[in-house]
Structure formats: structure tokens, C-alpha cells
Design a protein around this motif. Structure first.
Motif, short mmCIF file in Angstrom:
data_model
loop_
_atom_site.label_atom_id
_atom_site.label_comp_id
_atom_site.label_asym_id
_atom_site.label_seq_id
_atom_site.Cartn_x
_atom_site.Cartn_y
_atom_site.Cartn_z
N VAL A 20 -61.91 39.87 21.34
CA VAL A 20 -60.74 39.17 21.49
C VAL A 20 -60.05 39.29 20.27
CG1 VAL A 20 -61.57 37.09 20.50
CG2 VAL A 20 -59.61 37.04 22.07
N ALA A 21 -58.57 39.40 20.32
CA ALA A 21 -57.92 39.87 19.10
C ALA A 21 -57.17 38.27 18.56
CB ALA A 21 -56.70 40.84 19.32
N VAL A 29 -57.21 40.47 13.70
CA VAL A 29 -58.56 40.54 13.60
C VAL A 29 -59.61 40.60 14.77
CG1 VAL A 29 -60.77 39.40 12.25
CG2 VAL A 29 -58.38 39.39 11.32
N LYS A 30 -60.32 41.38 15.14
CA LYS A 30 -61.29 41.52 16.06
C LYS A 30 -62.45 40.54 16.13
CE LYS A 30 -64.43 44.78 16.87
NZ LYS A 30 -65.15 45.94 17.25
N CYS A 31 -62.49 39.65 17.14
CA CYS A 31 -63.59 38.65 17.16
C CYS A 31 -64.13 38.55 18.40
CB CYS A 31 -63.08 37.42 16.74
SG CYS A 31 -62.28 37.07 15.16
N HIS A 32 -65.20 37.98 18.59
CA HIS A 32 -65.90 37.87 19.91
C HIS A 32 -65.81 36.61 20.30
CE1 HIS A 32 -67.56 41.79 19.40
NE2 HIS A 32 -67.45 41.53 17.94
N LYS A 43 -65.70 23.26 34.42
CA LYS A 43 -65.53 23.16 32.98
C LYS A 43 -66.34 24.44 32.14
CE LYS A 43 -66.88 19.75 29.48
NZ LYS A 43 -67.29 18.20 29.29
N ALA A 44 -65.66 24.50 30.98
CA ALA A 44 -65.90 25.67 30.29
C ALA A 44 -65.92 25.28 28.82
CB ALA A 44 -65.00 26.89 30.52
N VAL A 45 -66.81 25.98 28.16
CA VAL A 45 -66.98 25.88 26.78
C VAL A 45 -66.74 27.11 26.07
CG1 VAL A 45 -68.47 25.15 24.68
CG2 VAL A 45 -68.72 23.91 26.87
N HIS A 46 -65.86 27.10 24.88
CA HIS A 46 -65.64 28.35 24.39
C HIS A 46 -65.87 28.34 22.87
CE1 HIS A 46 -62.93 28.17 27.77
NE2 HIS A 46 -63.15 29.57 27.99
N ARG A 47 -66.38 29.52 22.57
CA ARG A 47 -66.45 29.60 20.90
C ARG A 47 -66.17 31.14 20.51
NH1 ARG A 47 -70.87 26.12 17.69
NH2 ARG A 47 -69.56 26.06 15.74
N VAL A 48 -65.42 31.09 19.39
CA VAL A 48 -65.14 32.37 18.71
C VAL A 48 -66.04 32.75 17.60
CG1 VAL A 48 -63.29 33.66 17.60
CG2 VAL A 48 -62.70 32.32 19.48
N PHE A 49 -66.50 34.07 17.49
CA PHE A 49 -67.39 34.15 16.15
C PHE A 49 -66.78 35.76 15.72
CE2 PHE A 49 -70.10 32.25 19.57
CZ PHE A 49 -70.91 31.62 18.58
N ALA A 50 -67.21 35.92 14.55
CA ALA A 50 -66.79 37.05 13.80
C ALA A 50 -67.46 38.34 14.20
CB ALA A 50 -66.99 36.55 12.27
#
Length: 100
Positions: A20-21, A29-32, A43-50
């Protein structure tokens, strides 16, 4: 055609983990992005990582299970996720998951 799906509460979930940008301090920045979605409630849980390594993948699961208060009792589907799927079996939804 529409095929109605039926899921038991708490039984199944699906995980996606991909790039994801993100605009960070004005720079792209490109992240994940890790996403775990329960099939019954949506119901969803999201988290962004480097990074997109297995550590981030596992941490995403741990975070989601903590937020949701438990683990689905049936199964978790991993579409074509490189971190979880070793190979796709033909033109089916069947997958061979990695040992980890």
C-alpha cells in the motif's frame, strides 16, 4: 448470478497482506497492509507495517486476535498470499500452506 454465502459466527476469517502507498510527511512511502476480516460479521482489523516480512505477517495476526478477543474456531483463508501459500493447486481455491 448471485450465490448467497453462509458462515457461522466466529468460524472463519480471511487474511490479505499486500503493498500500500502511504503519504508520510509529504512523501509517498511503500508499506504493507495486513487485514484480517471475519466472514460472518465482516468485522476487520487492519495494521500497516514498514516491511512485508514474516515477522510483520505474524504480528498482524497477533494484533488482530488480541483486538477481536480470540481466534476463529474454524479456518482462516489465505488467498494467494506469498507469506502463507506455498502453491496453488490447479484452478481451484485449494492451497498448500507454508509450514510456518
Amino acid at each position: 448470478m448471485f450465490i448467497e454465502q453462509s458462515h457461522l459466527a466466529g468460524a472463519e476469517a480471511e487474511v490479505d497482506f499486500g503493498e500500500v502507498a502511504v503519504r508520510l510527511r509529504g512523501e509517498l512511502v511503500k508499506c504493507h497492509l495486513f487485514c484480517l476480516r471475519l466472514s460472518f460479521s465482516g468485522k476487520a482489523v487492519h495494521r500497516v507495517f514498514a516491511s512485508g516480512g514474516q515477522e510483520a505477517f505474524f504480528e498482524g495476526h497477533e494484533h488482530a486476535f488480541r483486538v477481536l478477543g480470540g481466534v476463529p474456531f474454524g479456518k482462516i483463508r489465505y488467498d494467494n498470499l506469498k507469506a502463507a501459500v506455498a502453491s496453488v493447486l490447479g484452478f481451484t481455491r485449494r492451497r498448500v500452506e507454508t509450514d510456518r
